[in-house]
Design a protein around this motif. Structure first.
Motif, PDB file in Angstrom:
ATOM      1  N   LYS A 161      -7.398  19.717  57.791  1.00  0.00           N
ATOM      2  CA  LYS A 161      -6.988  18.582  56.954  1.00  0.00           C
ATOM      3  C   LYS A 161      -6.313  19.168  55.700  1.00  0.00           C
ATOM      4  O   LYS A 161      -7.071  19.930  54.891  1.00  0.00           O
ATOM      5  CB  LYS A 161      -7.924  17.556  56.650  1.00  0.00           C
ATOM      6  N   ILE A 162      -5.049  19.116  55.367  1.00  0.00           N
ATOM      7  CA  ILE A 162      -4.300  19.698  54.265  1.00  0.00           C
ATOM      8  C   ILE A 162      -4.002  18.842  53.364  1.00  0.00           C
ATOM      9  O   ILE A 162      -3.235  17.539  53.549  1.00  0.00           O
ATOM     10  CB  ILE A 162      -2.973  20.215  54.737  1.00  0.00           C
ATOM     11  N   SER A 163      -4.431  18.920  52.078  1.00  0.00           N
ATOM     12  CA  SER A 163      -3.951  17.790  51.035  1.00  0.00           C
ATOM     13  C   SER A 163      -2.737  17.877  50.549  1.00  0.00           C
ATOM     14  O   SER A 163      -2.155  19.193  50.616  1.00  0.00           O
ATOM     15  CB  SER A 163      -5.152  18.289  49.509  1.00  0.00           C
ATOM     16  N   LYS A 223       7.653  23.069  53.873  1.00  0.00           N
ATOM     17  CA  LYS A 223       7.939  24.219  54.839  1.00  0.00           C
ATOM     18  C   LYS A 223       6.583  24.690  55.260  1.00  0.00           C
ATOM     19  O   LYS A 223       6.336  24.973  56.412  1.00  0.00           O
ATOM     20  CB  LYS A 223       8.823  25.021  54.398  1.00  0.00           C
ATOM     21  N   ASN A 224       5.891  25.048  54.291  1.00  0.00           N
ATOM     22  CA  ASN A 224       4.762  25.689  54.540  1.00  0.00           C
ATOM     23  C   ASN A 224       3.447  24.988  55.168  1.00  0.00           C
ATOM     24  O   ASN A 224       2.892  25.330  56.008  1.00  0.00           O
ATOM     25  CB  ASN A 224       4.155  26.474  53.148  1.00  0.00           C
ATOM     26  N   PHE A 228       3.971   9.581  61.738  1.00  0.00           N
ATOM     27  CA  PHE A 228       5.512   9.686  61.161  1.00  0.00           C
ATOM     28  C   PHE A 228       6.003  10.727  61.971  1.00  0.00           C
ATOM     29  O   PHE A 228       5.654  11.675  62.272  1.00  0.00           O
ATOM     30  CB  PHE A 228       5.605  10.177  59.844  1.00  0.00           C
ATOM     31  N   LEU A 229       7.517  10.461  62.180  1.00  0.00           N
ATOM     32  CA  LEU A 229       8.408  11.537  62.676  1.00  0.00           C
ATOM     33  C   LEU A 229       8.926  12.427  61.691  1.00  0.00           C
ATOM     34  O   LEU A 229       9.435  11.953  60.492  1.00  0.00           O
ATOM     35  CB  LEU A 229       9.662  10.768  63.276  1.00  0.00           C
ATOM     36  N   VAL A 230       8.638  13.692  61.899  1.00  0.00           N
ATOM     37  CA  VAL A 230       9.118  14.510  61.032  1.00  0.00           C
ATOM     38  C   VAL A 230      10.599  14.876  61.075  1.00  0.00           C
ATOM     39  O   VAL A 230      11.280  15.154  62.072  1.00  0.00           O
ATOM     40  CB  VAL A 230       8.546  16.236  61.282  1.00  0.00           C
ATOM     41  N   THR A 231      11.487  14.553  59.920  1.00  0.00           N
ATOM     42  CA  THR A 231      13.081  14.403  59.861  1.00  0.00           C
ATOM     43  C   THR A 231      13.464  15.856  59.549  1.00  0.00           C
ATOM     44  O   THR A 231      14.616  15.902  59.411  1.00  0.00           O
ATOM     45  CB  THR A 231      13.538  13.346  59.399  1.00  0.00           C
ATOM     46  N   GLY A 232      12.659  16.394  58.484  1.00  0.00           N
ATOM     47  CA  GLY A 232      13.302  17.604  57.688  1.00  0.00           C
ATOM     48  C   GLY A 232      12.059  18.139  57.008  1.00  0.00           C
ATOM     49  O   GLY A 232      11.007  17.889  56.928  1.00  0.00           O
ATOM     50  N   SER A 233      12.614  19.609  56.303  1.00  0.00           N
ATOM     51  CA  SER A 233      11.600  20.306  55.817  1.00  0.00           C
ATOM     52  C   SER A 233      12.463  20.523  54.209  1.00  0.00           C
ATOM     53  O   SER A 233      13.316  20.683  54.180  1.00  0.00           O
ATOM     54  CB  SER A 233      11.162  21.452  56.479  1.00  0.00           C
ATOM     55  N   GLY A 272       0.451  23.709  45.437  1.00  0.00           N
ATOM     56  CA  GLY A 272       0.760  24.861  46.236  1.00  0.00           C
ATOM     57  C   GLY A 272       1.744  24.715  47.354  1.00  0.00           C
ATOM     58  O   GLY A 272       1.681  25.313  48.254  1.00  0.00           O
ATOM     59  N   GLY A 273       2.600  23.961  47.190  1.00  0.00           N
ATOM     60  CA  GLY A 273       3.939  23.971  48.056  1.00  0.00           C
ATOM     61  C   GLY A 273       3.596  22.962  49.098  1.00  0.00           C
ATOM     62  O   GLY A 273       3.923  23.007  50.354  1.00  0.00           O
ATOM     63  N   GLN A 274       2.416  22.258  49.023  1.00  0.00           N
ATOM     64  CA  GLN A 274       2.069  21.338  50.256  1.00  0.00           C
ATOM     65  C   GLN A 274       2.451  19.818  49.785  1.00  0.00           C
ATOM     66  O   GLN A 274       1.709  19.164  48.747  1.00  0.00           O
ATOM     67  CB  GLN A 274       0.516  21.439  50.264  1.00  0.00           C
ATOM     68  N   ALA A 275       3.531  19.148  50.186  1.00  0.00           N
ATOM     69  CA  ALA A 275       3.938  18.028  50.047  1.00  0.00           C
ATOM     70  C   ALA A 275       4.558  17.359  51.235  1.00  0.00           C
ATOM     71  O   ALA A 275       4.822  17.896  52.065  1.00  0.00           O
ATOM     72  CB  ALA A 275       4.972  18.028  48.851  1.00  0.00           C
ATOM     73  N   VAL A 276       4.877  15.903  50.886  1.00  0.00           N
ATOM     74  CA  VAL A 276       5.600  15.119  52.025  1.00  0.00           C
ATOM     75  C   VAL A 276       6.393  14.104  51.509  1.00  0.00           C
ATOM     76  O   VAL A 276       6.095  13.797  50.148  1.00  0.00           O
ATOM     77  CB  VAL A 276       4.561  14.362  52.677  1.00  0.00           C
ATOM     78  N   ARG A 277       7.548  13.912  51.755  1.00  0.00           N
ATOM     79  CA  ARG A 277       8.407  12.741  51.307  1.00  0.00           C
ATOM     80  C   ARG A 277       8.381  11.410  52.113  1.00  0.00           C
ATOM     81  O   ARG A 277       8.514  11.670  53.564  1.00  0.00           O
ATOM     82  CB  ARG A 277       9.782  13.408  51.165  1.00  0.00           C
TER      83      ARG A 277
END
Length: 176
Positions: free
Chosen positions: A38-40, A73-74, A98-103, A110-115
């Motif tokens: 599980k990634i925060s 990306k990471n 969710f469908l991943v549409t981009g990176s 720490g570079g861990q995010a989502v839009r």
């Protein structure tokens, strides 16, 4: 904040030398789930990701609807996922796929995010409201004067940071 986000948005837009204000929901209460970990995540939720946000992606596209997500990306690398794959996000305690549409790349968290879209966030948490505003000011305007006017306009409900100073603090800490 005490007041609704759209009221604060109007107050910000009425400040002298403000060109535009882009509201969003920004939260550290998200994660991506896989069978192994599980990634925060830092969650960004804009009304839309059109030209007004100026948010670029490395590959693919930003989300266009409430069932799409762009993922840093990471995080994609850690999950061994790519554009076109499905991921399960947990936002404010609720899961959705969710469908991943981009990176994209981000320094925060720490570079861990989502839009995702604001609509997607509101489906998971109907009580969520704008809590962060990106404000662009006129060329040549005194940023400190605009900052003071913004603080007065929002009545102490929010802190106001000048991005160049914020970035200087981050870079200074990295160099140090």
């Amino acid at each position: 904040t005490i007041e609704k986000g759209d009221i604060i948005q109007k107050r910000i837009q009425n400040v002298d030398n403000v060109i535009k204000s882009t509201p969003l929901i920004k939260s550290l209460n998200g994660s991506v789930l896989s069978s192994e970990e599980k990634i925060s995540l830092l969650v960004y939720a804009y009304d839309s990701y059109g030209a007004e946000t100026s948010l670029q992606v490395l590959e693919g596209e930003n989300p266009q609807n409430d069932y799409e997500a762009a993922v840093s990306k990471n995080v994609l690398e850690r999950l061994d996922k790519k554009i076109g794959d499905m991921i399960t996000l947990n936002v404010d305690g609720k899961d959705s796929t969710f469908l991943v549409t981009g990176s994209f790349q981000v320094m925060s968290n720490g570079g861990q995010a989502v839009r995702i879209t604001k609509g997607a966030y509101k489906m998971l948490n109907p009580n969520a409201d704008y809590n962060w505003f990106a404000v662009n000011i006129k060329e040549g305007a005194d940023a400190e004067v605009v900052k003071a006017a913004l603080q007065k306009a929002v009545g102490g409900q929010m802190s106001v940071s000048i991005m160049t100073e914020f970035i200087d603090n981050i870079v200074g800490a990295i160099v140090k």
